[in-house]
Design a protein around this motif. Structure first.
Motif, PDB file in Angstrom:
ATOM      1  N   GLN A 104      44.588  43.189  48.277  1.00  8.45           N
ATOM      2  CA  GLN A 104      44.983  42.165  47.312  1.00  8.45           C
ATOM      3  C   GLN A 104      44.951  40.783  47.945  1.00  8.45           C
ATOM      4  O   GLN A 104      44.557  39.799  47.319  1.00  8.45           O
ATOM      5  N   VAL A 107      48.119  36.258  46.494  1.00 11.71           N
ATOM      6  CA  VAL A 107      48.312  36.253  45.046  1.00 11.71           C
ATOM      7  C   VAL A 107      48.960  34.926  44.629  1.00 11.71           C
ATOM      8  O   VAL A 107      49.612  34.263  45.436  1.00 11.71           O
ATOM      9  N   ASP A 111      48.084  33.056  38.279  1.00  8.86           N
ATOM     10  CA  ASP A 111      46.858  33.779  37.918  1.00  8.86           C
ATOM     11  C   ASP A 111      47.136  35.129  37.264  1.00  8.86           C
ATOM     12  O   ASP A 111      46.205  35.793  36.806  1.00  8.86           O
ATOM     13  N   ILE A 112      48.391  35.559  37.241  1.00  9.22           N
ATOM     14  CA  ILE A 112      48.741  36.847  36.641  1.00  9.22           C
ATOM     15  C   ILE A 112      49.272  36.593  35.232  1.00  9.22           C
ATOM     16  O   ILE A 112      50.365  36.066  35.052  1.00  9.22           O
ATOM     17  N   ARG A 134      47.753  45.505  34.044  1.00  9.02           N
ATOM     18  CA  ARG A 134      47.724  44.138  34.590  1.00  9.02           C
ATOM     19  C   ARG A 134      46.588  43.350  33.956  1.00  9.02           C
ATOM     20  O   ARG A 134      45.508  43.887  33.693  1.00  9.02           O
ATOM     21  N   ASP A 136      44.713  39.514  34.641  1.00 11.65           N
ATOM     22  CA  ASP A 136      44.618  38.302  35.456  1.00 11.65           C
ATOM     23  C   ASP A 136      43.797  37.236  34.747  1.00 11.65           C
ATOM     24  O   ASP A 136      42.845  37.548  34.014  1.00 11.65           O
TER      25      ASP A 136
END
Length: 391
Positions: A104, A107, A111-112, A134, A136
């Motif tokens: 990953q 993070v 962006d999530i 999820r 993104d």
């Protein structure tokens, strides 16, 4: 929806009905208590860790690398909650999560877009309810839908492109983020550290909607729910209540080909034998685990006229340099000649080395390195028999 069997549809309901109508009846209509197996519980534990790990990122508006320590803490909690046991399985999960954190990388909460995002999708007279692991943000026109999978095997390209689950996720993402002109779809294969990506065309999405409505109508109108033996029977959470599974455990067969020139009959018997073999092999493993547990306290067991013992098998690996040195002295051949004859690099060992090197070199450099090494590899081809059920 009053008077209908299903207050809503979901991918789980649809796929269960599709693969085995009896399993659907036992689970959703008769409300039998499910008996989830270890693979399902293990997968749930991993999903729980990843959900909470990334929810922390969102809640704290964090940007940076994920924490392995936090992942381990969450894993211990999820492991206990699912009632799992066994050092080997625990270590598998730990390695999967460590690899996920490293893969990953950095993070950014911005962006999530969503974690475990609920959606309700109208399909004819039905509503499809689901949760996306999820989503993104990629850019101002693109979202990336990600579903975590703990499968041992990767999906084929055909399976990925035909996945009803991903089609539903694509339709849902379009409704939830209407500004997105493009929806990328990925299965994150946790055991392999691979994102298998696909997309959907308008025609594919229209076909998926029509198929879901058709399945929904079948679920509502069906009067009989026959058992259907399939490769997933050994993992079914209602197999103890299934007469077809009980018959399979005795090895009973309904199809026996009498004429080898009748290829349809040959194929039907082959598929039934294939399903029975998988079920019986899994049952054999379950029974052996029971015996193993008792053999840890005893040297041997004699039961039903059979003697059971535990024993170690031995395999030999010869270290390259000392072996070459001894052979060079004995044969008079040069080191280069001996290496040419003896040495090759095991793909599994090479993949593990490259995976570890990726922590230092970065994914782009490792990808180039794999390509360079691939050009050096000698490829061997042999015919293999392949079979897959078609709709």
């Amino acid at each position: 929806m009053s008077g209908m069997r299903n207050t809503h549809l979901s991918y789980s309901r649809l796929s269960r009905f599709e693969s085995c109508p009896l399993s659907y009846q036992l689970h959703y209509l008769d409300k039998h208590t499910a008996e989830p197996g270890i693979p399902l519980s293990f997968g749930k534990a991993l999903h729980s860790v990843l959900e909470r790990l990334l929810q922390d990122v969102i809640d704290t508006e964090y940007a940076g690398p994920l924490s392995e320590e936090r992942a381990l803490q969450l894993y211990r909690e999820a492991w206990t909650a699912e009632g799992l046991s066994g050092l080997d399985l625990f270590q598998q999960g730990l390695c999967i999560l460590q690899d996920f954190v490293r893969q990953q990388g950095r993070v950014d909460a911005r962006d999530i877009l969503a974690i475990e995002k609920e959606f309700r999708l109208p399909v004819g007279p039905f509503t499809v309810l689901g949760f996306i692991d999820r989503v993104d943000w990629v850019d101002d026109e693109t979202v990336h839908v990600i579903d975590y999978k703990s499968n041992h095997q990767l999906f084929s390209r055909d399976e990925l492109d035909a996945s009803l689950q991903l089609s539903l996720y694509s339709l849902a993402a379009r409704r939830l983020w209407p500004w997105a002109k493009r929806v990328r779809l990925s299965m994150w294969m946790l055991r392999h550290g691979v994102l298998q990506e696909t997309t959907r065309t308008e025609e594919q999405l229209e076909a998926a909607l029509a198929y879901v409505e058709t399945l929904g109508q079948q679920m509502e109108s069906s009067e009989a729910f026959p058992a259907r033996l399939n490769p997933n029977c050994v993992h079914c959470d209602h197999r103890r209540h299934c007469p077809a599974y009980a018959r399979a455990l005795t090895g009973q067969r309904s199809v026996v080909c009498e004429d080898a020139s009748d290829l349809e009959s040959v194929a039907r018997e082959r598929e039934e034998v294939s399903h029975l073999a998988k079920i019986l092999t899994a049952r054999k493993a379950e029974l052996e685990e029971v015996l193993r547990a008792h053999l840890t306290a005893k040297e041997e067991l004699v039961l039903a006229g059979t003697r059971y013992r535990m024993f170690n098998t031995t395999s030999l690996d010869y270290p390259l340099e000392p072996t070459v040195e001894v052979l060079a002295r004995a044969t008079g051949l040069s080191r280069d000649e001996l290496v040419q004859h003896l040495a090759s690099v095991d793909k599994k060992s090479l993949d593990a080395l490259l995976k570890d090197a990726g922590k230092r070199l970065g994914s782009a450099r490792v990808a180039l390195l794999k390509a360079e090494l691939g050009s050096l590899a000698t490829k061997h081809h042999s015919p293999r028999f392949w079979a897959k059920e078609v709709a």
